[in-house]
Design a protein around this motif. Sequence first.
Motif, PDB file in Angstrom:
ATOM      1  N   ARG A 221       0.816  -1.274  -0.118  1.00  0.00           N
ATOM      2  CA  ARG A 221      -0.008  -0.018   0.100  1.00  0.00           C
ATOM      3  C   ARG A 221       0.950   1.385  -0.033  1.00  0.00           C
ATOM      4  O   ARG A 221       2.038   1.088   0.608  1.00  0.00           O
ATOM      5  CB  ARG A 221      -0.807   0.036   0.959  1.00  0.00           C
ATOM      6  N   ALA A 222       0.206   2.384  -0.402  1.00  0.00           N
ATOM      7  CA  ALA A 222       0.934   3.662  -0.578  1.00  0.00           C
ATOM      8  C   ALA A 222       0.671   4.367   0.823  1.00  0.00           C
ATOM      9  O   ALA A 222      -0.373   4.240   1.245  1.00  0.00           O
ATOM     10  CB  ALA A 222       0.279   4.608  -1.775  1.00  0.00           C
ATOM     11  N   GLU A 417      -6.350  -5.645 -11.733  1.00  0.00           N
ATOM     12  CA  GLU A 417      -5.789  -6.824 -11.159  1.00  0.00           C
ATOM     13  C   GLU A 417      -4.457  -6.489 -10.542  1.00  0.00           C
ATOM     14  O   GLU A 417      -4.140  -6.814  -9.324  1.00  0.00           O
ATOM     15  CB  GLU A 417      -5.375  -7.886 -12.585  1.00  0.00           C
ATOM     16  N   VAL A 418      -3.477  -5.750 -11.265  1.00  0.00           N
ATOM     17  CA  VAL A 418      -2.316  -5.323 -10.462  1.00  0.00           C
ATOM     18  C   VAL A 418      -2.533  -4.593  -9.126  1.00  0.00           C
ATOM     19  O   VAL A 418      -1.774  -4.719  -8.282  1.00  0.00           O
ATOM     20  CB  VAL A 418      -1.251  -4.568 -11.223  1.00  0.00           C
ATOM     21  N   LEU A 419      -3.529  -3.694  -9.266  1.00  0.00           N
ATOM     22  CA  LEU A 419      -3.866  -3.030  -7.797  1.00  0.00           C
ATOM     23  C   LEU A 419      -4.033  -3.848  -6.692  1.00  0.00           C
ATOM     24  O   LEU A 419      -4.214  -3.092  -5.618  1.00  0.00           O
ATOM     25  CB  LEU A 419      -4.843  -2.017  -8.353  1.00  0.00           C
ATOM     26  N   GLN A 420      -4.326  -5.084  -6.928  1.00  0.00           N
ATOM     27  CA  GLN A 420      -4.604  -6.035  -5.724  1.00  0.00           C
ATOM     28  C   GLN A 420      -3.402  -5.994  -5.137  1.00  0.00           C
ATOM     29  O   GLN A 420      -3.285  -6.607  -3.831  1.00  0.00           O
ATOM     30  CB  GLN A 420      -5.070  -7.540  -6.391  1.00  0.00           C
ATOM     31  N   GLY A 421      -2.219  -6.233  -5.721  1.00  0.00           N
ATOM     32  CA  GLY A 421      -1.013  -6.186  -4.986  1.00  0.00           C
ATOM     33  C   GLY A 421       0.102  -5.600  -5.336  1.00  0.00           C
ATOM     34  O   GLY A 421       1.506  -5.877  -5.648  1.00  0.00           O
ATOM     35  N   GLY A 422      -0.136  -4.171  -5.764  1.00  0.00           N
ATOM     36  CA  GLY A 422       0.818  -3.330  -6.015  1.00  0.00           C
ATOM     37  C   GLY A 422       0.460  -1.933  -6.496  1.00  0.00           C
ATOM     38  O   GLY A 422      -0.688  -1.658  -6.426  1.00  0.00           O
ATOM     39  N   TRP A 423       1.335  -1.287  -7.350  1.00  0.00           N
ATOM     40  CA  TRP A 423       0.963   0.067  -7.781  1.00  0.00           C
ATOM     41  C   TRP A 423       0.804  -0.097  -9.337  1.00  0.00           C
ATOM     42  O   TRP A 423       1.223  -0.768  -9.743  1.00  0.00           O
ATOM     43  CB  TRP A 423       1.963   1.107  -7.394  1.00  0.00           C
ATOM     44  N   THR A 445      -6.608   5.079  -5.111  1.00  0.00           N
ATOM     45  CA  THR A 445      -6.548   6.249  -5.683  1.00  0.00           C
ATOM     46  C   THR A 445      -5.388   6.783  -6.416  1.00  0.00           C
ATOM     47  O   THR A 445      -4.562   6.113  -6.403  1.00  0.00           O
ATOM     48  CB  THR A 445      -6.586   7.229  -4.271  1.00  0.00           C
ATOM     49  N   THR A 446      -5.681   8.058  -6.974  1.00  0.00           N
ATOM     50  CA  THR A 446      -4.213   8.322  -7.476  1.00  0.00           C
ATOM     51  C   THR A 446      -3.516   8.989  -6.368  1.00  0.00           C
ATOM     52  O   THR A 446      -3.787   9.655  -5.412  1.00  0.00           O
ATOM     53  CB  THR A 446      -4.703   9.629  -8.441  1.00  0.00           C
ATOM     54  N   ARG A 447      -2.172   8.569  -6.611  1.00  0.00           N
ATOM     55  CA  ARG A 447      -1.123   8.929  -5.504  1.00  0.00           C
ATOM     56  C   ARG A 447      -0.642  10.302  -5.644  1.00  0.00           C
ATOM     57  O   ARG A 447      -0.664  11.114  -5.225  1.00  0.00           O
ATOM     58  CB  ARG A 447      -0.272   7.816  -5.216  1.00  0.00           C
ATOM     59  N   ASN A 448       0.198  10.372  -6.590  1.00  0.00           N
ATOM     60  CA  ASN A 448       0.731  11.419  -7.439  1.00  0.00           C
ATOM     61  C   ASN A 448       1.032  11.473  -8.839  1.00  0.00           C
ATOM     62  O   ASN A 448       1.194  10.185  -9.164  1.00  0.00           O
ATOM     63  CB  ASN A 448       1.703  12.387  -6.462  1.00  0.00           C
ATOM     64  N   ALA A 474      -2.875   3.880  -6.621  1.00  0.00           N
ATOM     65  CA  ALA A 474      -2.649   2.620  -5.586  1.00  0.00           C
ATOM     66  C   ALA A 474      -3.696   2.772  -4.202  1.00  0.00           C
ATOM     67  O   ALA A 474      -4.061   3.618  -4.244  1.00  0.00           O
ATOM     68  CB  ALA A 474      -1.038   2.760  -4.804  1.00  0.00           C
ATOM     69  N   ARG A 475      -3.793   1.506  -3.659  1.00  0.00           N
ATOM     70  CA  ARG A 475      -4.621   1.590  -2.436  1.00  0.00           C
ATOM     71  C   ARG A 475      -3.544   2.249  -1.570  1.00  0.00           C
ATOM     72  O   ARG A 475      -2.681   1.904  -1.348  1.00  0.00           O
ATOM     73  CB  ARG A 475      -4.951   0.034  -2.221  1.00  0.00           C
ATOM     74  N   ALA A 476      -4.225   3.010  -0.623  1.00  0.00           N
ATOM     75  CA  ALA A 476      -3.259   3.879   0.322  1.00  0.00           C
ATOM     76  C   ALA A 476      -3.839   3.734   1.758  1.00  0.00           C
ATOM     77  O   ALA A 476      -4.897   3.591   1.982  1.00  0.00           O
ATOM     78  CB  ALA A 476      -3.260   5.363  -0.047  1.00  0.00           C
ATOM     79  N   TYR A 477      -3.028   3.966   2.550  1.00  0.00           N
ATOM     80  CA  TYR A 477      -3.389   4.276   4.002  1.00  0.00           C
ATOM     81  C   TYR A 477      -3.771   5.716   4.326  1.00  0.00           C
ATOM     82  O   TYR A 477      -3.248   6.554   3.524  1.00  0.00           O
ATOM     83  CB  TYR A 477      -2.135   4.181   4.976  1.00  0.00           C
TER      84      TYR A 477
END
Length: 477
Positions: A221-222, A417-423, A445-448, A474-477
Amino acid sequence: MAEEKLPTRSENYSEWYNQLIQRAEMADYAPVRGCMVVRPYGWALWENMQQNLDKRFKETGHVNAAFPLLIPKSFLEKEKEHVEGFAPELAIVTIGGGQELEEPLVIRPTSETVIGYMYSKWIKSYRDLPVLINQWANVVRWEMRTRLFLRTLEFYWQEGHTAHATQKEAEEETLRMLDVYADFAEKEAAVPVIRGRKSATERFAGAKETYSIEAMMGDTRALQAGTSHFLGQNFAKAFDIQYLDLNNQLQHVWTTSWGLSTRFVGAIIMAHGDDQGLVLPPRLAPYQVVLIPIYKNDEERSKVMPVVEKLKAELSGFRLKVDDRSEVTPGFKFNDWELRGVPLRIEVGPKDVEKGTFAMARRDIPGRDGKSFVPQVNAARTVGDMLDQIQTGIFQKAVDFRKAHVFDPKSYDELKEVLQGGWAYSWWCGDAACEAKVKEDTKATTRNIPLDQEGGSGKCIVCGKPASEKVYFARAY
Ligand SMILES: [Zn+2]
């Protein structure tokens, strides 16, 4: 304390995180839901971060000051977007000294408003500019879902607030402080970060542009680890911060703000920690070295301790802890300091005394591979070199981990698919609808939008329209 095993990260990442913080005595839960007590070991890490950042702020021309915790509620209402963004998170004081207040007071969620008010009194002429002030403070945001360090009702941070004569100067300041954060993250915390611009949706309430540093945690997670905002003239207009320029014309100033908080402690824990516990970067660790004397009886002890004392004196330039507790075994001590993430362990036993050596065990490489026996002579140089290697080693490990978990999906299905385990690092047209669709479908979400773009153009990964920039999802904290 260290008897029971931690849950592994693959078993339950969030339990690993929660239990680790408490067992390593970094922080504890406070009686008020969502609040945190930072314990001495956690605070020592934060203090090292503070000292390092403070030095960097001063080197770039900033000074510290302190502004009040309580802010008139009407101040927040002066900047429309600012109040809309922060209203749901405000804690408001309505009674003081037993009497209902004429005007409710807000416990600061951030200090742009009260500092803007003061700047309007202090800034009169171009000679008063720039104003470059930072404050170390605590703030309160009434968060519903909280996690120790990552998101707490009250947290500690620094907030820089600057005012400039021109747009260009303010924009330069915004990016300068983003670079200060990025350099701190990578060189001191050994956490690699992406410097970039936030999307309009993710922008700070009241900012023209928000920039962030984004880091990948051990579960991919990001985490947004620091932000720097170009505020344009929004707050200058709301608080009437004006100066007389060289031609005696009244002008509004241009302002910035930037912050890094105790959230970053969570980033260090999650970027480097392993199944045995914390792995702290040598440059920030409360203890860089723990020295453990090994003996079975008084006779051995009397041989070992003089060498321990000698090494302690020789290594006085490091943050060193001698653990000579007699009520616990060396094995217990090893696990305990491993859990607490001390970068380097030194052992001195009777055999070492005879041979003129000591044993070093690196925290970042568990087991035999990380252990070596070295001569006692030149101990300070040996230890210094080893700490440098550990610092570089954990940074490289984090870089490699991120590299292995950033993907370039070829289709929207692949993106999901890739967002399940990465950016995902993908072309994006800039449309908020595409951003919202990804969030809806994947929780990412969009990180930057990285400052370092490779150039060229492509097609938006969501809608297929032309895109000129790539963004991290990425999914983020
Ligand atoms: Zn699109």
